[in-house]
Design an enzyme around this catalytic site. Sequence first.
Site, PDB file in Angstrom:
ATOM      1  N   GLY A   1       0.843  -1.188   0.000  1.00  0.00           N
ATOM      2  CA  GLY A   1       0.000   0.000   0.000  1.00  0.00           C
ATOM      3  C   GLY A   1       0.877   1.236   0.000  1.00  0.00           C
ATOM      4  O   GLY A   1       1.968   1.245  -0.553  1.00  0.00           O
ATOM      5  N   CYS A   2       0.412   2.281   0.654  1.00  0.00           N
ATOM      6  CA  CYS A   2       1.172   3.532   0.726  1.00  0.00           C
ATOM      7  C   CYS A   2       2.503   3.298   1.419  1.00  0.00           C
ATOM      8  O   CYS A   2       2.549   2.767   2.527  1.00  0.00           O
ATOM      9  CB  CYS A   2       0.356   4.579   1.486  1.00  0.00           C
ATOM     10  SG  CYS A   2       1.263   6.106   1.760  1.00  0.00           S
ATOM     11  N   PHE A   3       3.599   3.705   0.774  1.00  0.00           N
ATOM     12  CA  PHE A   3       4.905   3.402   1.341  1.00  0.00           C
ATOM     13  C   PHE A   3       5.201   4.145   2.633  1.00  0.00           C
ATOM     14  O   PHE A   3       6.009   3.710   3.432  1.00  0.00           O
ATOM     15  CB  PHE A   3       6.047   3.570   0.351  1.00  0.00           C
ATOM     16  CG  PHE A   3       6.108   4.835  -0.461  1.00  0.00           C
ATOM     17  CD1 PHE A   3       5.778   6.074   0.039  1.00  0.00           C
ATOM     18  CD2 PHE A   3       6.528   4.763  -1.775  1.00  0.00           C
ATOM     19  CE1 PHE A   3       5.873   7.216  -0.732  1.00  0.00           C
ATOM     20  CE2 PHE A   3       6.633   5.895  -2.561  1.00  0.00           C
ATOM     21  CZ  PHE A   3       6.302   7.130  -2.031  1.00  0.00           C
ATOM     22  N   TRP A   4       4.523   5.267   2.881  1.00  0.00           N
ATOM     23  CA  TRP A   4       4.780   6.011   4.121  1.00  0.00           C
ATOM     24  C   TRP A   4       4.365   5.185   5.345  1.00  0.00           C
ATOM     25  O   TRP A   4       5.053   5.174   6.359  1.00  0.00           O
ATOM     26  CB  TRP A   4       4.074   7.357   4.125  1.00  0.00           C
ATOM     27  CG  TRP A   4       4.517   8.254   3.015  1.00  0.00           C
ATOM     28  CD1 TRP A   4       3.731   8.768   2.022  1.00  0.00           C
ATOM     29  CD2 TRP A   4       5.841   8.744   2.749  1.00  0.00           C
ATOM     30  NE1 TRP A   4       4.479   9.538   1.164  1.00  0.00           N
ATOM     31  CE2 TRP A   4       5.784   9.535   1.588  1.00  0.00           C
ATOM     32  CE3 TRP A   4       7.064   8.575   3.380  1.00  0.00           C
ATOM     33  CZ2 TRP A   4       6.892  10.169   1.051  1.00  0.00           C
ATOM     34  CZ3 TRP A   4       8.175   9.210   2.841  1.00  0.00           C
ATOM     35  CH2 TRP A   4       8.083   9.993   1.690  1.00  0.00           C
TER      36      TRP A   4
ATOM     37  N   ASP B   1      -6.272   3.045  -0.072  1.00  0.00           N
ATOM     38  CA  ASP B   1      -5.356   3.280  -1.193  1.00  0.00           C
ATOM     39  C   ASP B   1      -5.690   2.303  -2.306  1.00  0.00           C
ATOM     40  O   ASP B   1      -5.612   1.092  -2.132  1.00  0.00           O
ATOM     41  CB  ASP B   1      -3.905   3.084  -0.744  1.00  0.00           C
ATOM     42  CG  ASP B   1      -3.496   4.062   0.340  1.00  0.00           C
ATOM     43  OD1 ASP B   1      -3.933   5.215   0.282  1.00  0.00           O
ATOM     44  OD2 ASP B   1      -2.737   3.661   1.234  1.00  0.00           O
TER      45      ASP B   1
END
Length: 147
Positions: free
Chosen positions: A44-47, A125
């Site tokens: 998903g979102c890398f953050w 996401d």
Amino acid sequence: MKKIILIIALLVSAGLAIAQETMSGQLSKNTKMNDVKEIYFAGGCFWGTEHFMKQINDVLHTQVGYANGKANLKKPTYEQVCDGNTGFAETVKVGYNPQQADLKLLVDLFFKTIDPTTLNRQGNDRGVQYRTGIYYTDKAACLSSNK
């Protein structure tokens, strides 16, 4: 007087930020560069994935980026990746010392943060760039994580 106190507070906070950045950029003195192994997690979102991985003891460093896309696109931009035509996935490179951090544990913890059964989505996401995956450059690391 208030201005002096404000200036001192700003200087102290800037000094702390510089010290923290310097410390976080250094490897443990007991870890040699050739002892560091890397694995790539797409979830998903890398953050969010990066934040989670940074909380794990013995993870030495992380870096967000993109992986598994079109070979002719060396440094894709966020906008290009979001178009969905590059094939890249948002990914976190995780550096660890295999003498201290068990790769199987890292993989198990990663799977606790994702739903690998959803296609091109994690939570809210959505898009091909949010697919899940584990990528490696060291075949021996991959084999040891499958045990």
